[in-house]
Write a protein that holds these residues in place. Structure first.
Motif, PDB file in Angstrom:
ATOM      1  N   GLU A  43     -33.173  36.647  19.524  1.00  0.00           N
ATOM      2  CA  GLU A  43     -33.712  36.689  20.880  1.00  0.00           C
ATOM      3  C   GLU A  43     -32.705  36.199  21.918  1.00  0.00           C
ATOM      4  OE1 GLU A  43     -36.662  38.074  21.310  1.00  0.00           O
ATOM      5  OE2 GLU A  43     -36.716  38.333  19.122  1.00  0.00           O
ATOM      6  N   GLY A  44     -31.547  35.775  21.450  1.00  0.00           N
ATOM      7  CA  GLY A  44     -30.531  35.263  22.365  1.00  0.00           C
ATOM      8  C   GLY A  44     -30.662  33.797  22.682  1.00  0.00           C
ATOM      9  N   ASN A  45     -31.521  33.092  21.967  1.00  0.00           N
ATOM     10  CA  ASN A  45     -31.636  31.638  22.156  1.00  0.00           C
ATOM     11  C   ASN A  45     -30.405  30.944  21.588  1.00  0.00           C
ATOM     12  OD1 ASN A  45     -34.362  31.569  23.290  1.00  0.00           O
ATOM     13  ND2 ASN A  45     -34.990  32.320  21.269  1.00  0.00           N
ATOM     14  N   ILE A  46     -29.865  30.032  22.349  1.00  0.00           N
ATOM     15  CA  ILE A  46     -28.623  29.351  21.979  1.00  0.00           C
ATOM     16  C   ILE A  46     -28.900  27.872  21.776  1.00  0.00           C
ATOM     17  CG2 ILE A  46     -26.258  28.799  22.664  1.00  0.00           C
ATOM     18  CD1 ILE A  46     -26.367  31.261  24.511  1.00  0.00           C
ATOM     19  N   ARG A  47     -28.395  27.342  20.683  1.00  0.00           N
ATOM     20  CA  ARG A  47     -28.497  25.917  20.422  1.00  0.00           C
ATOM     21  C   ARG A  47     -27.112  25.397  20.039  1.00  0.00           C
ATOM     22  NH1 ARG A  47     -32.446  27.251  22.478  1.00  0.00           N
ATOM     23  NH2 ARG A  47     -34.627  26.937  21.861  1.00  0.00           N
ATOM     24  N   GLY A  48     -26.742  24.258  20.597  1.00  0.00           N
ATOM     25  CA  GLY A  48     -25.448  23.677  20.262  1.00  0.00           C
ATOM     26  C   GLY A  48     -24.336  24.163  21.161  1.00  0.00           C
TER      27      GLY A  48
END
Length: 366
Positions: A43-48
């Protein structure tokens, strides 16, 4: 990667595929060290973060490609690249980034790293295929556990090292990124002498967190031992009884004084540590062992004692003695024979030699 654990586990619960983008190499000045990780889902969610914002935009494009194809990608971003200013990495360094996809079949490997309860664990990633395995001191999670690869990864985990390594495995030469999640092993040195000062340097070189414990105030001066990470002024056995040790800890007793040596060795030989050595002449060693038996230690415990400490290298100076002690520690921990390579015919880096393996034959400095 562990700092992303809560997010990754939520993605696992949803059965999502995602990619991990990890810094596997740094040259020159760079904002984040090897191991810095960014995760991106479908979904294009970015973490870090990889660089505090410098290269994330460009890496995001790679993440989308890897999510579609499943093929891992390695790319270098640096000041000298034509697009350096476009990605914002103007600090003069270079980052090598590995991007690879995580699908549900790889969840157990990731979770083995996340669920280690703070214990030591290494994540091994093949830079060409993206294959992964998680490795703890006594177990491996993942396929293709080549013995040589496992041995080399365990050795790096043992010293809490993170780096790219080229390893000759049974099927082919593999380039892997080994990321260790562990504090460095401890070297506890009891007694502050000239030998201690030299041994602290050797301990640092071998990757240990070095603690010197000395009960005598006049000798417990950190300025005398600049390579020690910490100097503790306390009675040796009291300190050892209260401090944390584990199967990677090495203990060197250099006080050469029974009132200090005997109580701390009784405590040390009852603990599950990797190595216990004590300095002294052969006569002192014989008397010491009699005292230790009288204190209640059995023969099996006494066999663990490396005394006189170190390998017989013929050294005379504190520095040469420290090298002999360090060499014995390596031999004991890695299962080496302590013989010259020129008179042996085993592989120089045998796959079967791992931390906690067969102990080397005792050769005393005497």
């Amino acid at each position: 990667m562990r700092e992303l654990g809560a997010h990754l586990l939520r993605w696992h619960a949803a059965g999502a595929s995602y990619v991990l983008a990890t810094v596997v190499g740094v040259t020159g000045s760079a904002p984040r060290p090897p191991g810095a990780t960014m995760a991106v889902d479908a979904e294009g969610n970015i973490r870090g973060s990889l660089s505090g914002g410098c290269v994330e935009g460009a890496v995001l494009e790679l993440c989308g490609r890897v999510l579609e194809t499943g093929e891992p990608v390695r790319e270098i971003f640096g000041y000298s690249d034509s697009d350096a200013f476009a990605v914002g990495l103007t600090c003069g360094g270079e980052l090598e980034i590995l991007v690879h996809r995580i699908t549900p079949d790889r969840y157990p490997i990731v979770e083995a790293v996340l669920d280690a309860d703070g214990g030591p664990v290494a994540l091994v990633r093949d830079l060409e295929s993206g294959a992964m395995l998680a490795l703890r001191p006594d177990s491996v999670v993942g396929p293709d556990a080549d013995p040589t690869l496992v041995a080399r990864a365990r050795a790096m985990l043992d010293t809490a090292s993170t780096a790219v390594r080229v390893i000759g495995c049974a099927d082919r030469e593999r380039t892997v990124f080994i990321e260790s999640f562990a504090p460095p092993p401890r070297m506890l040195v009891f007694g502050a002498t000239d030998f201690t000062t030299a041994l602290c340097r050797v301990g640092r070189l071998l990757g240990y967190h070095v603690t010197v414990c000395e009960a005598r105030p006049a000798f417990a001066d950190p300025a005398r031992m600049p390579d020690a990470h910490e100097v503790v002024r306390e009675w040796p056995n009291t300190y050892l009884a209260r401090t944390h040790v584990d199967a990677r800890t090495v203990i060197c007793v250099l006080t050469h004084d029974p009132k200090f040596d005997i109580p701390v060795l009784v405590e040390a030989l009852r603990r599950p540590v990797a190595y216990v050595g004590a300095m002294g002449s052969r006569r002192a060693d014989r008397e010491r062992r009699l005292r230790l038996r009288a204190a209640g230690l059995g023969e099996e415990q006494l066999r663990r004692l490396r005394s006189p400490i170190g390998l017989e290298l013929g050294g005379q100076t504190p520095e040469e003695t420290a090298v002999a002690i360090g060499a014995e520690i390596v031999a004991v921990r890695r299962g080496g024979s302590a013989r010259p390579l020129s008179v042996t015919d085993r592989p120089i880096h045998p796959g079967g030699l791992v931390s906690g393996g067969t102990q080397a034959e005792q050769l005393a400095t005497g």
